[in-house]
Write a protein that holds these residues in place. Sequence first.
Motif, PDB file in Angstrom:
ATOM      1  N   ALA A  87     -10.091  -3.886   1.565  1.00 26.28           N
ATOM      2  CA  ALA A  87      -8.968  -4.550   0.893  1.00 26.28           C
ATOM      3  C   ALA A  87      -9.414  -5.450  -0.246  1.00 26.28           C
ATOM      4  N   LEU A  88      -8.469  -5.657  -1.169  1.00 26.15           N
ATOM      5  CA  LEU A  88      -8.641  -6.603  -2.267  1.00 26.15           C
ATOM      6  C   LEU A  88      -7.534  -7.646  -2.173  1.00 26.15           C
ATOM      7  N   LEU A 111      -1.283 -11.164  -3.212  1.00 20.72           N
ATOM      8  CA  LEU A 111      -1.116  -9.776  -2.751  1.00 20.72           C
ATOM      9  C   LEU A 111      -2.396  -9.308  -2.070  1.00 20.72           C
ATOM     10  N   VAL A 112      -2.236  -8.488  -1.048  1.00 23.03           N
ATOM     11  CA  VAL A 112      -3.391  -7.828  -0.430  1.00 23.03           C
ATOM     12  C   VAL A 112      -3.163  -6.317  -0.541  1.00 23.03           C
ATOM     13  N   TYR A 167       0.855  -1.190   0.000  1.00 24.45           N
ATOM     14  CA  TYR A 167       0.000   0.000   0.000  1.00 24.45           C
ATOM     15  C   TYR A 167       0.887   1.234   0.000  1.00 24.45           C
ATOM     16  N   THR A 168       0.277   2.408  -0.107  1.00 21.02           N
ATOM     17  CA  THR A 168       1.064   3.647  -0.101  1.00 21.02           C
ATOM     18  C   THR A 168       0.691   4.492   1.110  1.00 21.02           C
ATOM     19  N   ARG A 169       1.727   4.898   1.874  1.00 18.67           N
ATOM     20  CA  ARG A 169       1.525   5.878   2.952  1.00 18.67           C
ATOM     21  C   ARG A 169       1.652   7.279   2.339  1.00 18.67           C
ATOM     22  N   ALA A 193     -10.862 -11.875  -3.376  1.00 16.13           N
ATOM     23  CA  ALA A 193     -11.615 -11.564  -2.158  1.00 16.13           C
ATOM     24  C   ALA A 193     -11.639 -10.055  -1.963  1.00 16.13           C
ATOM     25  N   ARG A 194     -12.692  -9.609  -1.287  1.00 13.72           N
ATOM     26  CA  ARG A 194     -12.881  -8.162  -1.043  1.00 13.72           C
ATOM     27  C   ARG A 194     -13.339  -7.980   0.397  1.00 13.72           C
ATOM     28  N   TYR A 195     -12.788  -6.970   1.068  1.00 17.78           N
ATOM     29  CA  TYR A 195     -13.203  -6.653   2.447  1.00 17.78           C
ATOM     30  C   TYR A 195     -13.573  -5.169   2.536  1.00 17.78           C
TER      31      TYR A 195
END
Length: 418
Positions: free
Chosen positions: A377-378, A58-59, A13-15, A410-412
Amino acid sequence: MKNVLIVKGHFIYTRTAENYEVYKNSCLVSVDGKVEGIYPSVPDRFKGVPVHDYGNRLVIPGFVDLHLHAAQFLQSGMGMTKQLLDWLEDYTFDLEREFQNREFARKAYSCFAEKLVACGTLRACIFASSSTTGTRELFEILKEKGIGAYVGKVNMDRNAPDFIIETTEDSLKGTKYLIEKYRDERLVKPIITPRFAPTSTEGLLKGLGELAVKYDLPVQSHLSESLDEIRWVQDLFKGAKNYSDVYFKNNLFKQTKTVMAHGIYLDDDEKKLVKKMDLMLAHCPDSNINLRSGIMPVRTYLDMGLKIGLGSDIAGGHKIGLNEAMVRAIQLSKILNLTNDKLKPLTVSEVFYMGTKGGGSFFGKTGSFEKGYLFDALVIEDDSMIAKRYSPEDRLEKFIYTGDDRNICARYVEGDKL
Ligand code: GUN
Ligand code: FE
């Protein structure tokens, strides 16, 4: 007992826009829908909690689409030889009219929502149509899907065919009805949505601004998308300093939280105002090139510190997956760079940031896996030969450039698996 979720995989992810944060083979703990931390293994205090183990996958944070039209989904990829104003007249209004029919709306919005979620968009700012009953269907369908969205009934009271505009009074009344009905929803909420200045009377804009302020609601519209449109606005609103001023004077320019699509041709005063108000711009590169509207000077805007997210702008844009917008944003920035080497092309992490944490800020803390962020998330499944050979950064880039709904397994949303 708190609602604890543990997800295992490679997190990326990106901060900040410049760099990725990467945690290989790690465990993310989400408590009550929020990221608690990412650890090399399950911490002792969470032992016994079942782990959603995604192995070598990957998440990534869910996509955030800051601008699209649900009522235009059926015509994605049609009418693409037209420019904005003709495209609206010749294709778009005619389709949007159908959404007065509840059955039609239900079917068409269901297809839309299905594909949107399949392609990984978990938060979106959505235009429905001018029909109040049709828009209500969209609220209900999105609620069933479990994603986060701002949904707007499209307000228009002039300069469009009679079959699609309303009186000022009806337009405001329908908007108020939807506000009252949905404003306390957790995930799918109302947003004030004048289509754009030319299809609004001053009275409508004033009424919408009053509603935005009274109910403290967000606002979305179109701004400075094409040159013909800008000339039209100058003609219609003689007293305004510029396009932005038409909205600003009516409390529709970040007096409450606001996102404006496009903003390609902002003059210096407008750029200053966008910055001062901390307004969010939705860059919609596919739409801008399809309708030959122009190319947003994204690098210039970023250097000035303007806030920019991404939009698919279905159906000015033809693809609903936000990774398409990420790729096109890079490509258009490279075209600008060819004639001006001071304008550095956008990087993959920059467009990924725009489509996750950047745009996500419109919804609160989402689009990142930093502590305290909502766990949207994906889970990305790519070819096993790719997965074995390449780094998470390379795999993410490949997914952005070549992936689609088939790669999302999956998706959250806020810690709930859809
Ligand atoms: N400006 C006013 N309406 C629209 C629309 O439906 N799509 C786009 N891209 N621009 C608009
Ligand atoms: Fe649009």
